[in-house]
Design a protein around this motif. Structure first.
Motif, mmCIF file in Angstrom:
data_model
loop_
_atom_site.group_PDB
_atom_site.id
_atom_site.type_symbol
_atom_site.label_atom_id
_atom_site.label_comp_id
_atom_site.label_asym_id
_atom_site.label_seq_id
_atom_site.Cartn_x
_atom_site.Cartn_y
_atom_site.Cartn_z
ATOM 1 N N LEU A 1 0.883 -1.165 0.000
ATOM 2 C CA LEU A 1 0.000 0.000 0.000
ATOM 3 C C LEU A 1 0.916 1.208 0.000
ATOM 4 C CD1 LEU A 1 -3.002 0.813 0.379
ATOM 5 C CD2 LEU A 1 -2.549 0.875 2.816
ATOM 6 N N ILE A 2 0.905 1.940 -1.115
ATOM 7 C CA ILE A 2 1.827 3.063 -1.205
ATOM 8 C C ILE A 2 1.050 4.378 -1.247
ATOM 9 C CG2 ILE A 2 3.664 1.698 -2.270
ATOM 10 C CD1 ILE A 2 2.912 2.742 -4.948
ATOM 11 N N GLY A 3 1.752 5.449 -0.933
ATOM 12 C CA GLY A 3 1.092 6.745 -0.889
ATOM 13 C C GLY A 3 1.925 7.706 -0.070
ATOM 14 N N ALA A 4 1.649 9.002 -0.272
ATOM 15 C CA ALA A 4 2.442 10.030 0.394
ATOM 16 C C ALA A 4 2.077 10.109 1.872
ATOM 17 C CB ALA A 4 2.194 11.364 -0.294
ATOM 18 N N ASN A 5 2.834 10.925 2.573
ATOM 19 C CA ASN A 5 2.568 11.265 3.953
ATOM 20 C C ASN A 5 1.132 11.739 4.133
ATOM 21 O OD1 ASN A 5 3.584 11.871 6.519
ATOM 22 N ND2 ASN A 5 5.468 12.571 5.543
ATOM 23 N N GLY A 6 0.420 11.155 5.111
ATOM 24 C CA GLY A 6 -0.928 11.634 5.397
ATOM 25 C C GLY A 6 -2.007 11.037 4.501
ATOM 26 N N ALA A 7 -1.649 10.105 3.629
ATOM 27 C CA ALA A 7 -2.632 9.507 2.710
ATOM 28 C C ALA A 7 -3.633 8.620 3.442
ATOM 29 C CB ALA A 7 -1.906 8.701 1.636
ATOM 30 N N GLY A 8 -3.244 8.122 4.620
ATOM 31 C CA GLY A 8 -4.151 7.259 5.387
ATOM 32 C C GLY A 8 -3.654 5.836 5.541
ATOM 33 N N LYS A 9 -2.405 5.592 5.207
ATOM 34 C CA LYS A 9 -1.850 4.227 5.219
ATOM 35 C C LYS A 9 -1.806 3.655 6.642
ATOM 36 C CE LYS A 9 2.096 5.548 3.402
ATOM 37 N NZ LYS A 9 1.863 7.002 3.542
ATOM 38 N N ILE B 1 1.317 -10.991 3.541
ATOM 39 C CA ILE B 1 1.864 -9.722 4.061
ATOM 40 C C ILE B 1 1.128 -8.534 3.429
ATOM 41 C CG2 ILE B 1 3.958 -8.282 4.233
ATOM 42 C CD1 ILE B 1 5.630 -10.829 3.861
ATOM 43 N N LEU B 2 0.781 -7.556 4.270
ATOM 44 C CA LEU B 2 0.320 -6.259 3.771
ATOM 45 C C LEU B 2 1.322 -5.230 4.282
ATOM 46 C CD1 LEU B 2 -1.749 -4.378 2.386
ATOM 47 C CD2 LEU B 2 -3.056 -4.380 4.515
ATOM 48 N N VAL B 3 2.033 -4.598 3.360
ATOM 49 C CA VAL B 3 3.096 -3.661 3.756
ATOM 50 C C VAL B 3 2.760 -2.250 3.270
ATOM 51 C CG1 VAL B 3 4.546 -4.317 1.755
ATOM 52 C CG2 VAL B 3 5.595 -3.183 3.706
ATOM 53 N N VAL B 4 2.853 -1.320 4.210
ATOM 54 C CA VAL B 4 2.632 0.088 3.929
ATOM 55 C C VAL B 4 3.997 0.739 3.761
ATOM 56 C CG1 VAL B 4 2.160 2.146 5.313
ATOM 57 C CG2 VAL B 4 0.400 0.416 5.044
ATOM 58 N N GLU B 5 4.177 1.542 2.739
ATOM 59 C CA GLU B 5 5.499 2.143 2.495
ATOM 60 C C GLU B 5 5.415 3.475 1.771
ATOM 61 O OE1 GLU B 5 8.536 2.568 2.944
ATOM 62 O OE2 GLU B 5 9.120 0.711 3.913
ATOM 63 N N GLN B 6 6.340 4.356 2.138
ATOM 64 C CA GLN B 6 6.573 5.542 1.304
ATOM 65 C C GLN B 6 7.687 5.262 0.311
ATOM 66 O OE1 GLN B 6 6.660 9.563 2.851
ATOM 67 N NE2 GLN B 6 5.703 8.834 4.733
ATOM 68 N N ASN B 7 8.538 4.277 0.629
ATOM 69 C CA ASN B 7 9.616 3.912 -0.292
ATOM 70 C C ASN B 7 9.049 2.949 -1.346
ATOM 71 O OD1 ASN B 7 11.846 2.801 -1.618
ATOM 72 N ND2 ASN B 7 13.170 3.190 0.136
ATOM 73 N N THR B 8 8.516 3.556 -2.400
ATOM 74 C CA THR B 8 7.777 2.806 -3.418
ATOM 75 C C THR B 8 8.653 1.775 -4.125
ATOM 76 O OG1 THR B 8 6.479 4.789 -3.697
ATOM 77 C CG2 THR B 8 6.281 3.173 -5.426
ATOM 78 N N VAL B 9 9.913 2.113 -4.356
ATOM 79 C CA VAL B 9 10.813 1.198 -5.070
ATOM 80 C C VAL B 9 10.952 -0.111 -4.300
ATOM 81 C CG1 VAL B 9 13.184 0.839 -5.870
ATOM 82 C CG2 VAL B 9 12.094 3.068 -6.167
ATOM 83 N N LEU B 10 11.234 0.008 -3.003
ATOM 84 C CA LEU B 10 11.430 -1.195 -2.184
ATOM 85 C C LEU B 10 10.137 -2.003 -2.069
ATOM 86 C CD1 LEU B 10 13.676 0.064 0.758
ATOM 87 C CD2 LEU B 10 14.318 -1.479 -1.105
ATOM 88 N N ALA B 11 9.027 -1.302 -1.820
ATOM 89 C CA ALA B 11 7.756 -2.014 -1.596
ATOM 90 C C ALA B 11 7.324 -2.746 -2.862
ATOM 91 C CB ALA B 11 6.685 -1.038 -1.138
ATOM 92 N N LEU B 12 7.441 -2.092 -4.014
ATOM 93 C CA LEU B 12 6.983 -2.743 -5.252
ATOM 94 C C LEU B 12 7.960 -3.830 -5.713
ATOM 95 C CD1 LEU B 12 5.381 0.161 -7.315
ATOM 96 C CD2 LEU B 12 4.250 -1.570 -5.897
ATOM 97 N N ALA B 13 9.172 -3.812 -5.207
ATOM 98 C CA ALA B 13 10.119 -4.871 -5.561
ATOM 99 C C ALA B 13 9.767 -6.184 -4.872
ATOM 100 C CB ALA B 13 11.546 -4.452 -5.205
ATOM 101 N N VAL B 14 9.147 -6.087 -3.693
ATOM 102 C CA VAL B 14 8.848 -7.310 -2.925
ATOM 103 C C VAL B 14 7.398 -7.782 -3.137
ATOM 104 C CG1 VAL B 14 8.104 -6.289 -0.728
ATOM 105 C CG2 VAL B 14 9.362 -8.405 -0.697
ATOM 106 N N ALA B 15 6.527 -6.858 -3.562
ATOM 107 C CA ALA B 15 5.082 -7.167 -3.584
ATOM 108 C C ALA B 15 4.649 -7.907 -4.848
ATOM 109 C CB ALA B 15 4.289 -5.875 -3.461
ATOM 110 N N ASP B 16 3.525 -8.646 -4.711
ATOM 111 C CA ASP B 16 2.858 -9.219 -5.884
ATOM 112 C C ASP B 16 1.932 -8.183 -6.512
ATOM 113 O OD1 ASP B 16 3.679 -12.065 -5.526
ATOM 114 O OD2 ASP B 16 2.653 -11.775 -3.615
ATOM 115 N N ARG B 17 1.207 -7.460 -5.651
ATOM 116 C CA ARG B 17 0.241 -6.462 -6.115
ATOM 117 C C ARG B 17 0.349 -5.236 -5.228
ATOM 118 N NH1 ARG B 17 -4.820 -6.795 -5.565
ATOM 119 N NH2 ARG B 17 -4.800 -8.264 -3.838
#
Ligand code: ATP
Length: 235
Positions: free
Chosen positions: A32-40, A188-204
């Protein structure tokens, strides 16, 4: 495994999530990606039962958990490594890990298998097992927070910004371990601002903006999406 349907969450008058829907299937890693304050963070806290549901539903393993206590959700198999680690500074590394077994362990029951899995994943925690929580580095504290969540024998692991505040090399190291946890079959459900790292490990993944899902897709599609590249990958 997890189905969130039209979820609305508010802090008084401030609506943090406006009708969010998402799914996590068994065995998947979802970012789950998004900027600061997005609600993650609000979303993860609501799944754990720390924020009340204002509207919509959260289903886990087929049953609604929207009204269940935090305690019950942990016992059902939802473990949360929160933003900011929240480890117990005055307890040792080992004691912090043992606390993670509280939801399921009866007096005298062995936690050797869970501990073996965690220290195999994070050997540094074994080396530092007698040290107090406060004395660990940021990266070690993150590993301890994830390790403590794993000690709860979860079916679903919620990770809130595991890379936050870490130097790039350490953040990559933490994500390498997340990838190993994924390979072990945990959901796993992972919340991240570091989009590169999160999308490298995620399926969706899902992109959250001001409390709404604005984009969803496979991690590969999100990595090449112009909207994601412009807003979150700086290209
Ligand atoms: P961050 O990366 O900073 O944690 P986030 O995407 O996790 O951001 P949230 O922390 O969930 O975002 O915040 C979503 C919205 O809810 C923001 O507008 C925030 O100001 C508001 N908010 C969060 N916690 C509270 C609170 N305890 N009281 C009032 N408003 C809050």
């Amino acid at each position: 495994m997890l189905a969130i349907d039209n979820l609305t969450v508010a802090y008084g008058e401030i609506v943090a999530l406006h009708g969010v829907s998402l799914k996590v299937e068994a065995g998947e890693t979802v970012a789950l990606i998004g900027a600061n304050g997005a609600g993650k963070t609000t979303l993860l806290q609501t799944i754990s039962g720390l924020n009340p549901v204002r509207g919509g539903d959260i289903r886990f393993a087929g049953a609604s958990i929207a009204g269940a206590s935090c305690d019950r959700r942990v016992r059902m198999g939802i473990a949360h490594a929160p933003e900011g680690r929240r480890i117990f500074p005055g307890l040792t590394v080992e004691e912090n890990l043992i606390i993670g077994t509280a939801p399921w362990r009866r007096a005298g029951a062995s936690y050797a298998d869970e501990l073996a899995f965690v220290v195999d994943l994070f050997p540094r925690l074994k080396e530092r097992r007698k040290q107090l929580g406060w004395s660990l580095s940021g990266g070690e504290q993150q590993m301890l927070a994830i390790g403590r969540a794993l000690m709860a024998k979860p079916k679903l692991l919620l990770l809130d910004e595991p890379s936050l505040g870490l130097a790039p090399r350490l953040a990559e190291e933490v994500y390498e371990r997340v990838s190993r946890i994924r390979t072990s079959g945990l959901t796993i459900l992972v919340v991240e601002q570091n989009t590169v790292l999160a999308l490298a490990v995620a399926d969706r993944g899902y992109v959250l903006e001001t409390g709404r899902v604005v984009l969803e897709g496979s991690a590969a599609d999100l990595r090449t999406s112009p909207r994601v590249r412009e807003a979150y990958l700086g290209r």
